[in-house]
Design an enzyme around this catalytic site. Structure first.
Site, mmCIF file in Angstrom:
data_model
loop_
_atom_site.group_PDB
_atom_site.id
_atom_site.type_symbol
_atom_site.label_atom_id
_atom_site.label_comp_id
_atom_site.label_asym_id
_atom_site.label_seq_id
_atom_site.Cartn_x
_atom_site.Cartn_y
_atom_site.Cartn_z
ATOM 1 C CG HIS A 195 33.131 -75.205 -7.273
ATOM 2 N ND1 HIS A 195 34.262 -75.781 -6.757
ATOM 3 C CD2 HIS A 195 33.360 -75.053 -8.604
ATOM 4 C CE1 HIS A 195 35.141 -75.980 -7.723
ATOM 5 N NE2 HIS A 195 34.630 -75.547 -8.855
ATOM 6 C CB SER A 247 39.965 -78.002 -8.118
ATOM 7 O OG SER A 247 38.596 -77.695 -8.040
#
Length: 288
Positions: free
Chosen positions: A37, A190
């Site tokens: 990210h 994630s």
């Protein structure tokens, strides 16, 4: 960094950032931020004067048996990471702010969503297209940055923007950023935190097997035989199942039985332990 939870405040802050013709980039996320990210954030900062990051765990893209409640939420830690990267706006709406009472609209993108993850997760990409369209309309960014790791999602968003003639960002301003990988090649995600140490070590077989398959396909070997060998190799490495392993046109996601002149991707989803991993890589010289 301003953390905004109300749409009226978001629009006021966006207007302030855009004074004097400044440009704005959007990085949509569901939080639980990692280096992948942050790479998107850095690229957004390189391409625009200001950056807005959204964090919203979107219930519309989770099925009834999926991990909405278990999805990691760590807004305070995420905020610290974004502030350190120089992000000006964090848009972190509640579900009620994003989907007010009476909300009854969804966007369905045909063609690119039926296969691959769309076949395993019905309705998922309707939820993705709907929330991303709302984010685009809320922020009105000049560009938006997405990771190439979820290639089907990127293809869906680009198609949605083209089909709806979205002006901000235009389809050509939706930027795909190459997948960020761990030292052993595993794509950052994630969901990697759900892997046991043993499964994490075995998961590194996924990118290795994909790179080997791409070499064979680019050398002219049978696509069908190569994909079968790829699935077998993953099973032997400890993956419990392979949802799909296919060669597809990079734009339309139409399955391919041989390389063509247009860009192609190898897309794979496989399960190890209780975790489903996805990955994709470019195949051939042509890219998008």
């Amino acid at each position: 960094m301003q953390t905004i939870t109300r749409l009226d405040m978001l629009r006021n802050n966006v207007a302030w950032l855009r004074r004097d013709g400044a440009t704005l980039a959007l990085v949509p996320t569901m939080g639980a931020l990692h280096e992948g990210h942050l790479t998107l954030v850095r690229e957004a900062r390189r391409r625009a004067d200001h950056v807005c990051v959204s964090i919203f765990v979107n219930p519309m893209q989770f099925g009834p048996n999926e991990d909405l409640d278990a999805y990691p939420r760590q807004l305070e830690a995420d905020s610290a990471l974004l502030e350190a990267e120089g992000v000006e706006l964090l848009w972190a709406p509640s579900v009620e702010e994003m989907y007010p009472g009476g909300f009854a609209t969804s966007i369905s993108v045909a063609g690119v969503t039926e296969n691959f993850c769309g076949a395993d997760r019905p309705g998922h990409f309707d939820g993705v297209a709907t929330v991303v369209c709302k984010l685009f309309n809320q922020v009105r960014p000049d560009i938006a940055c997405f990771g190439e790791k979820d290639w089907q999602q990127l293809a869906t968003i680009r198609r949605m923007a083209r089909d709806l003639d979205l002006p901000a960002p235009m389809a050509g301003s939706i930027v795909g950023i190459p997948t960020v990988r761990e030292a052993d090649g595993l794509a950052m995600s994630s969901r990697n935190r759900y892997l046991t140490p043993e499964d994490r070590a075995a998961a590194a077989a996924l990118p290795r097997a994909m790179r080997d398959a791409i070499g064979r396909i680019e050398a002219g070997e049978s696509v069908s035989a190569t994909l079968t060998a790829l699935k077998d190799r993953l099973t032997e490495a400890g993956f419990t199942s392979v949802d799909y392993a296919d060669l597809a046109d990079a734009d339309s996601l139409r399955p391919l039985t041989a390389l063509a002149a247009t860009p192609a991707r190898l897309l794979v989803a496989a399960r190890i332990g209780g975790t489903r991993l996805i990955d994709n890589m470019a195949v051939g010289a042509a890219t998008v």
